[in-house]
Design a protein around this motif. Structure first.
Motif, short mmCIF file in Angstrom:
data_model
loop_
_atom_site.label_atom_id
_atom_site.label_comp_id
_atom_site.label_asym_id
_atom_site.label_seq_id
_atom_site.Cartn_x
_atom_site.Cartn_y
_atom_site.Cartn_z
N GLN A 37 0.88 -1.27 -0.02
CA GLN A 37 -0.02 0.00 -0.12
C GLN A 37 0.90 1.19 -0.07
OE1 GLN A 37 -2.08 -1.25 3.73
NE2 GLN A 37 -4.12 -1.30 2.44
N LYS A 38 2.02 1.13 0.58
CA LYS A 38 2.64 2.28 0.79
C LYS A 38 3.93 2.35 -0.56
CE LYS A 38 3.29 2.81 5.63
NZ LYS A 38 4.08 3.12 6.89
N GLY A 39 3.55 1.40 -1.20
CA GLY A 39 4.49 1.56 -2.54
C GLY A 39 5.85 0.83 -2.55
N ASN A 40 6.17 0.12 -1.57
CA ASN A 40 7.47 -0.28 -1.25
C ASN A 40 7.40 -1.58 -1.50
OD1 ASN A 40 9.96 -0.75 -0.25
ND2 ASN A 40 9.59 -0.04 1.88
N ARG A 100 5.45 -13.89 -8.60
CA ARG A 100 5.85 -13.76 -9.87
C ARG A 100 4.76 -12.43 -10.43
NH1 ARG A 100 5.80 -17.52 -14.57
NH2 ARG A 100 3.70 -16.95 -15.18
N GLN A 101 3.91 -12.31 -9.96
CA GLN A 101 3.03 -11.35 -10.55
C GLN A 101 3.43 -9.88 -9.95
OE1 GLN A 101 -1.14 -11.98 -10.06
NE2 GLN A 101 -0.95 -13.39 -11.88
N ILE A 102 4.07 -9.81 -8.91
CA ILE A 102 4.72 -8.58 -8.46
C ILE A 102 5.71 -8.39 -9.50
CG2 ILE A 102 5.91 -7.32 -6.68
CD1 ILE A 102 4.49 -8.80 -4.64
N LYS A 103 6.51 -9.37 -9.79
CA LYS A 103 7.60 -8.94 -10.91
C LYS A 103 7.30 -8.46 -12.23
CE LYS A 103 12.08 -11.48 -11.93
NZ LYS A 103 12.55 -12.67 -12.17
N GLN A 104 6.07 -9.26 -12.54
CA GLN A 104 5.54 -8.96 -13.77
C GLN A 104 4.69 -7.60 -14.00
OE1 GLN A 104 2.95 -12.65 -14.34
NE2 GLN A 104 4.58 -13.51 -15.43
N GLY A 105 4.58 -6.98 -12.78
CA GLY A 105 3.96 -5.70 -12.62
C GLY A 105 2.21 -5.71 -12.67
N LYS A 106 1.86 -6.96 -12.42
CA LYS A 106 0.56 -7.29 -12.38
C LYS A 106 -0.16 -7.02 -10.74
CE LYS A 106 0.23 -10.90 -15.89
NZ LYS A 106 0.11 -12.35 -16.19
N ILE A 107 0.66 -7.04 -9.95
CA ILE A 107 0.34 -6.37 -8.46
C ILE A 107 0.99 -5.39 -8.19
CG2 ILE A 107 0.17 -7.09 -6.07
CD1 ILE A 107 0.03 -9.96 -6.77
N THR A 108 0.46 -4.35 -8.04
CA THR A 108 1.11 -2.96 -7.71
C THR A 108 0.51 -2.33 -6.63
OG1 THR A 108 -0.64 -1.70 -9.15
CG2 THR A 108 1.57 -2.56 -10.11
N SER A 109 0.91 -1.12 -6.30
CA SER A 109 0.62 -0.40 -4.91
C SER A 109 -0.90 -0.15 -4.85
CB SER A 109 1.37 0.91 -4.63
OG SER A 109 1.49 1.61 -5.72
N ASP A 110 -1.62 -0.06 -6.03
CA ASP A 110 -2.95 0.31 -6.32
C ASP A 110 -3.76 -0.81 -6.94
OD1 ASP A 110 -2.89 2.88 -8.86
OD2 ASP A 110 -2.23 0.86 -8.75
N ARG A 111 -3.21 -1.80 -6.97
CA ARG A 111 -4.03 -3.37 -7.49
C ARG A 111 -3.22 -4.25 -6.74
NH1 ARG A 111 -6.76 -3.72 -12.36
NH2 ARG A 111 -6.83 -5.89 -12.96
N TYR A 112 -3.82 -4.45 -5.38
CA TYR A 112 -3.11 -5.61 -4.79
C TYR A 112 -4.09 -6.60 -4.07
CZ TYR A 112 -4.47 -2.24 -1.41
OH TYR A 112 -4.90 -1.33 -0.67
N VAL A 113 -5.20 -6.75 -4.75
CA VAL A 113 -6.40 -7.59 -3.91
C VAL A 113 -5.95 -9.08 -3.90
CG1 VAL A 113 -7.87 -8.01 -6.26
CG2 VAL A 113 -8.70 -8.08 -3.71
N ARG A 114 -5.18 -9.66 -4.97
CA ARG A 114 -4.49 -10.83 -4.93
C ARG A 114 -3.62 -11.24 -3.84
NH1 ARG A 114 -3.69 -11.88 -11.37
NH2 ARG A 114 -5.99 -11.67 -12.10
N LEU A 115 -2.80 -10.12 -3.44
CA LEU A 115 -2.07 -10.28 -2.32
C LEU A 115 -2.82 -10.32 -1.10
CD1 LEU A 115 0.94 -10.04 -0.76
CD2 LEU A 115 0.66 -7.85 -1.02
#
Lengths: 208, 98
Positions: free
Chosen positions: A87-90, A168-183
Motif C-alpha cells: 500500500q505504501k508503494g514499497n 511472480r505477479q509482482i515481478k510482472q507488474g500485475k500486482i502494484t501499490s494500487d492493485r493488490y487484491v490478490r496479495l
C-alpha cells in the motif's frame, strides 16, 4: 448512451476488489466447515475416550508444537505487513516480507517432517501393528492427529504456492501499490492456516 | 473508479502489527503455562477460551475484519452460527443416545 460514454465504458477494465475479497471470505467459510467437521469428530471422540486421549497426547513433543505455533504467528504478521508495504508503494520490502513468510512456512514443514518421522519410527502411524495393539481411544487420537495436522500441512503447502505466484505477479507488474487484491486474498488464506493451528495446538499438544 | 475503491486505502502501520503479534505470543505463553497446571476439566475450557481470544485478534487485525463493511461481519457470524449448530446438535444427540 452517447458514443463517448460508450467508448469510456469499453476502455474501463472491469475490476471489483470488494467482490473479490467477499468471494475469498466465502471460500474461507467452506474451509471452516471442512475443518469444523473434523473438530466435531475430535470433540465427540475425546468426550468418549478422555483418559486414552490424555495418554496418547503424552507422545507428542510440546516444544515442536510451540516452535510451530510461533513460526505461524510470526509468518501471519509478516504476511499482513507485506500488504502495508504494498500500500505504501514499497514493493521491495513487500516482496522481502513474503519471502520471510515462505521461510517460516518451511520452518513449520521441516519441523512437521521430523515430528512425523519420529512417530513413524516408533511405529505409530495409521494401520501399524504397534498402533492397532493400543486401546481404541489412542487409535482414534492418532488417526485424527494424522488427518487433521496432515490436512493443515497441505494448506501450508498451498499457501506457499499462492505466495510464489504472488511474487511472480509482482515481478510482472500485475500486482502494484494500487492493485493488490490478490496479495490480500493470499494473505487471508494464510491467516486461515494460522487460525486453524491456533486450535490444533492446544487440542493435540497441550492435553496433560 | 468503483464505489468501493475508497476502502482499499486503509493502511495498518507496521508497529500495530508488532503489537498484536506480541499479544498473540503472550497468549500462547499463557496457554502453555496453564496446560502445565492440573485444573481438571477447566484446562480445556481455558485453552479454548484463549484460542478464541487469539482468533479474535487475528480476524480483526491481521485479516482486517475490523475495517470491512457490515456484510462481511454478517457473513462470518452466519458461518460461525452454522458451525455451532453442527457442534451443539451433535453433542445434544450424544448426551441422549448414550
Amino acid at each position: 448512451m452517447s458514443s463517448t460514454d460508450h467508448a469510456a465504458a469499453v476502455h474501463q477494465v472491469h475490476r471489483d476488489d470488494y467482490g473479490s475479497r467477499l468471494g475469498m471470505w466465502l471460500f474461507l467459510f467452506t474451509e471452516l466447515i471442512l475443518f469444523g467437521g473434523l473438530f466435531i469428530v475430535y470433540a465427540v471422540y475425546r468426550f468418549m475416550h478422555q483418559q486414552e486421549f490424555h495418554l496418547a497426547a503424552q507422545e507428542l513433543n510440546t516444544t515442536i508444537g510451540l516452535i510451530n505455533t510461533i513460526a505461524l504467528l510470526t509468518s501471519s504478521m509478516t504476511a499482513a505487513m507485506s500488504i502495508t508495504a504494498m500500500q505504501k508503494g514499497n514493493l521491495r520490502f513487500s516482496k522481502w516480507l513474503i519471502w520471510v513468510t515462505i521461510g517460516f512456512a518451511f520452518v513449520f514443514m521441516v519441523n512437521k517432517y521430523f515430528e512425523w518421522s519420529a512417530k513413524i519410527h516408533h511405529g505409530i502411524f495409521p494401520g501399524s501393528k504397534d498402533l492397532l495393539a493400543k486401546p481404541d481411544g489412542e487409535i482414534l487420537y492418532f488417526g485424527l492427529y494424522y488427518v487433521m495436522t496432515g490436512l493443515h500441512t497441505f494448506h501450508v503447502i498451498v499457501g506457499v504456492i499462492f505466495f510464489l505466484f504472488i511474487l511472480r505477479q509482482i515481478k510482472q507488474g500485475k500486482i502494484t501499490s494500487d492493485r493488490y487484491v490478490r496479495l490480500e486474498n493470499s494473505a487471508l488464506y494464510w491467516h486461515l492456516v494460522d487460525l486453524i493451528w491456533i486450535f490444533l495446538f492446544p487440542l493435540f499438544y497441550l492435553i496433560h | 473508479m468503483s464505489e468501493h475503491q475508497h476502502q482499499e486505502s486503509h493502511v495498518i502501520e507496521y508497529g500495530n502489527y508488532i503489537f498484536i503479534w506480541l499479544g498473540l505470543l503472550a497468549f500462547t505463553g499463557i496457554t502453555v503455562t496453564v496446560s502445565g497446571i492440573n485444573l481438571g476439566n477447566w484446562t480445556i475450557v481455558i485453552a479454548l477460551f484463549i484460542a478464541c481470544i487469539k482468533s479474535w485478534y487475528v480476524l480483526n487485525y491481521f485479516m482486517h475484519m475490523k475495517y470491512e463493511e457490515m456484510v462481511f461481519k454478517i457473513f462470518i457470524l452466519t458461518a460461525l452460527f452454522t458451525f455451532f449448530i453442527f457442534l451443539g446438535f451433535t453433542f445434544w444427540d450424544y448426551s441422549f443416545a448414550r
